[in-house]
Enzyme design. Sequence first.
Site, PDB file in Angstrom:
ATOM      1  CB  CYS A  63      -0.918   0.014   1.211  1.00 29.83           C
ATOM      2  SG  CYS A  63      -2.003  -1.415   1.301  1.00 29.83           S
TER       3      CYS A  63
ATOM      4  NE  ARG B  64      -2.724  -4.646  -2.858  1.00 31.22           N
ATOM      5  CZ  ARG B  64      -2.230  -3.968  -1.831  1.00 31.22           C
ATOM      6  NH1 ARG B  64      -2.379  -2.654  -1.780  1.00 31.22           N
ATOM      7  NH2 ARG B  64      -1.577  -4.582  -0.868  1.00 31.22           N
TER       8      ARG B  64
END
Lengths: 216, 77
Positions: A53, A130
């Site tokens: 991330c 995601r």
Amino acid sequence: MEENVPMQPRLPRLGEPVPSFEAETTMGTIHLKDFAGSWLVLFSHPADFTPVCTTEFIEFANLQEEFRKLNVELMGLSIDSVFSHLAWIRNIEKNFGVKIQFPVIADLDKKVASLFGMIMPGESKTETSRCVFVIDPKGILRAMIYYPLTTGRNMQEILRLVKALQTTDANGVATPANWQPGEKVIVPPPRTQEALEERLEAGFECKDWYFCKKNL
Amino acid sequence: MACINADGTISRSAELILLTCHTGASCEELAREVKLPLFRIRSATRELVTAGFLEPAGENFRTTDKGNKALEGSVKV
């Protein structure tokens, strides 16, 4: 005979308005309608202070000016508190020298994540996958991308996707595989015999009647 | 709250918005003057209206007496 079937939220579909929401973010309370007139790339990440991330945030931040030039705003989301987001953003700036200048939704109650189907229980019940939602200036969902927890996204591809959508809107054309701005675009196939004959005389680059390209 | 701090004072961006709205300004004008994206201006003006620092005037926003008082002491109006 009636059955008690639990109601599932209706997930967003391409070509339809996205569900409205108001959320606490690192830039205050933001409503979806605040983005009216701009494109919005709404994306989720599994959790703050995680390595994949972090690389994604850095890449989004690096490309933010490119997105802005296309009238595109960015907004992140995860099931973390606003304090966690703020600490992580500070940490990214300190460790990588990159300032995050887009809002990040603190979706602790999973309200927005549930509206958009960002949680994939097969992967994780407590983290968002995601996901990327490309929303146009009228609030219509134009594209969706879902990546698993393990795999970082390609931000250049998201940028390319927005450019392709904007090219389609501006010119009434489609874009072929691996298209990049400046390359030939696809002329939509004809729907009538008259249109077919007209296009064969129009000077397009045609392999066959249904497969024609042109420069913009 | 992005515009109003926990101690009741207003943030730097809120100060700029209140100053710019002294004679009335639209969200688009504020975005240009304050150099913030339009979505942030829309969010901030909503918050400032709710808190009583701004009031809508047609398409524009105007600083209220409470907004002017908030500016006193922090910046010259």
